[in-house]
Design a protein around this motif. Sequence first.
Motif, mmCIF file in Angstrom:
data_model
loop_
_atom_site.group_PDB
_atom_site.id
_atom_site.type_symbol
_atom_site.label_atom_id
_atom_site.label_comp_id
_atom_site.label_asym_id
_atom_site.label_seq_id
_atom_site.Cartn_x
_atom_site.Cartn_y
_atom_site.Cartn_z
ATOM 1 N N GLN A 116 2.362 12.619 40.843
ATOM 2 C CA GLN A 116 3.220 13.794 40.996
ATOM 3 C C GLN A 116 2.923 14.836 39.926
ATOM 4 O O GLN A 116 2.971 16.045 40.206
ATOM 5 C CB GLN A 116 4.689 13.366 40.940
ATOM 6 N N ARG A 117 2.630 14.389 38.713
ATOM 7 C CA ARG A 117 2.336 15.341 37.639
ATOM 8 C C ARG A 117 1.140 16.211 37.999
ATOM 9 O O ARG A 117 1.145 17.422 37.778
ATOM 10 C CB ARG A 117 2.088 14.596 36.325
ATOM 11 N N ALA A 118 0.094 15.601 38.555
ATOM 12 C CA ALA A 118 -1.073 16.380 38.965
ATOM 13 C C ALA A 118 -0.779 17.206 40.216
ATOM 14 O O ALA A 118 -1.141 18.383 40.297
ATOM 15 C CB ALA A 118 -2.259 15.449 39.207
ATOM 16 N N TYR A 119 -0.126 16.606 41.168
ATOM 17 C CA TYR A 119 0.134 17.248 42.456
ATOM 18 C C TYR A 119 0.939 18.529 42.294
ATOM 19 O O TYR A 119 0.695 19.528 42.997
ATOM 20 C CB TYR A 119 0.870 16.259 43.360
ATOM 21 N N GLU A 120 1.875 18.527 41.364
ATOM 22 C CA GLU A 120 2.746 19.691 41.175
ATOM 23 C C GLU A 120 2.229 20.649 40.124
ATOM 24 O O GLU A 120 2.895 21.650 39.833
ATOM 25 C CB GLU A 120 4.154 19.214 40.796
ATOM 26 N N SER A 121 1.045 20.389 39.556
ATOM 27 C CA SER A 121 0.559 21.272 38.497
ATOM 28 C C SER A 121 -0.902 21.641 38.738
ATOM 29 O O SER A 121 -1.209 22.510 39.562
ATOM 30 C CB SER A 121 0.756 20.619 37.128
ATOM 31 N N ASN A 122 -1.829 20.976 38.040
ATOM 32 C CA ASN A 122 -3.221 21.422 38.065
ATOM 33 C C ASN A 122 -4.054 20.828 39.190
ATOM 34 O O ASN A 122 -5.232 21.141 39.319
ATOM 35 C CB ASN A 122 -3.897 21.103 36.716
ATOM 36 N N ARG A 123 -3.455 19.954 39.985
ATOM 37 C CA ARG A 123 -4.142 19.311 41.111
ATOM 38 C C ARG A 123 -5.398 18.541 40.672
ATOM 39 O O ARG A 123 -6.335 18.349 41.455
ATOM 40 C CB ARG A 123 -4.506 20.326 42.197
ATOM 41 N N ALA A 124 -5.421 18.089 39.419
ATOM 42 C CA ALA A 124 -6.545 17.256 38.977
ATOM 43 C C ALA A 124 -6.580 15.974 39.800
ATOM 44 O O ALA A 124 -5.534 15.456 40.210
ATOM 45 C CB ALA A 124 -6.396 16.908 37.495
ATOM 46 N N PRO A 125 -7.764 15.435 40.070
ATOM 47 C CA PRO A 125 -7.842 14.206 40.853
ATOM 48 C C PRO A 125 -7.149 13.056 40.123
ATOM 49 O O PRO A 125 -7.114 13.012 38.891
ATOM 50 C CB PRO A 125 -9.348 13.958 40.966
ATOM 51 N N PHE A 126 -6.617 12.120 40.905
ATOM 52 C CA PHE A 126 -5.907 10.981 40.337
ATOM 53 C C PHE A 126 -6.672 9.714 40.690
ATOM 54 O O PHE A 126 -6.958 9.455 41.861
ATOM 55 C CB PHE A 126 -4.482 10.924 40.901
ATOM 56 N N PHE A 127 -7.027 8.928 39.662
ATOM 57 C CA PHE A 127 -7.822 7.720 39.853
ATOM 58 C C PHE A 127 -6.994 6.486 39.488
ATOM 59 O O PHE A 127 -6.376 6.440 38.423
ATOM 60 C CB PHE A 127 -9.076 7.749 38.969
#
Length: 428
Positions: free
Chosen positions: A335-346
Amino acid sequence: MREISRRSLLGAGLGAAATMAVAGCGTGLAIGSDPPGQEPGRGGAGGTGGGRTPRPTEPPVRLIGDGSTADTGKQPHQPEDPEPLEPGDIPPQFVVFSWDGAGEVGNGLFPRFLELAENHGAAMTFFLSGVYVLPESKKTLYRPPNNPVGASDIEYLSDDHIKDTLTYLRRAWLEGHEIGTHFNGHFCGGSGSVGNWTPAQWENEIDQAVSFVTEWKTNSGWTDMDPLPFDYRKELVGARTPCLLGQDNLLPTARKLGWRYDASSPGGRQIWPVKRGGVWDLPLQAVPFPGHSFEVLSMDYNILANQSGNSTKGMPSRYPGWREQATEAYLSGFQRAYESNRAPFFVGNHFEQWNGGIYMDAVEEALKVMAGKKDVRLVSFRQFCDWLDVQDPKILEKLRTLGVGQAPTGGWNSFLQDVDGASAPSAA
């Protein structure tokens, strides 16, 4: 499997040092592919996927070597060709679920997650340990660098479990997943540790891993079994090292072999990736750990280490709470990535029933939540690299200016509008 000793995870932007534990650790399938011109049924870099497509009877098969592997043509269930971001576009939220070892040991976890992936249009990466397809009776064929002949810090599988592993590897590739490598003996300590290997020793280890996969019929004598439906020497484009050690000396060899990425770096942050030594560096990431001020690495064993220490059979009364905490750790990082910088999540995993299997449940629940979100693409590392490689380098550079949890000022519509000197992706 042997539990591996823990180390402290140090990373910029973390609170207290998070604990890092290193990765420790049928029936025959018709060989098929999607009919020409038919919509692929697997999600990936071109979309989130849809329904499954029926396989035709059997395409032409060209056996390779002793028939352990075969060239069956283009891999089925791959996404459409990726496209570069345009000004004003919102980057997709890429999520990669990966599995270290990728051996089926009778607990049903390999088929369980293949089924989960199929139901949610996901592609995954399976980092196969080469010794998992080498019969223990032939273990002297393995000559690990700086270790005795036949040694391995993970157990050799039984013959039945090797056969099951081969069955599910076939199925995984035919259903659109990536088969990478976790190398062989998983050495994490002492003078024989992978952390001490030279580039030449890494190359030797890789050659052996490939030989075990491409010569399993010779080594086992099981000539009546179906081949693996891919040319492993061509398919293999990335890896995760045992214990997340030794990346610096692996990278020169990875580039020499034409690999596209390495997923071995510990303590990565949730930002857009860079290349190291010409290879995409796709690390496990530090994510929020509910109830704590520090963050935890995005791998099942690392969450376990922070819950039950070195024990994989902690107090059963705590399993429900630990399961919820693990699920929320994955979802908080996403969620942190999805709602902000859209960095990939591994996310890294093992086919293990540690602490009553709660981490498997947590991964499954988290994937189900992620799969239902707009713009989410559940892909393999290879598919993610396909997308990265068609992006304008200046666009990627701009994305890297966004820190962990940092949304673009003014929103995505304006963030990529002012990228100067945009150019076609380079082949570097």
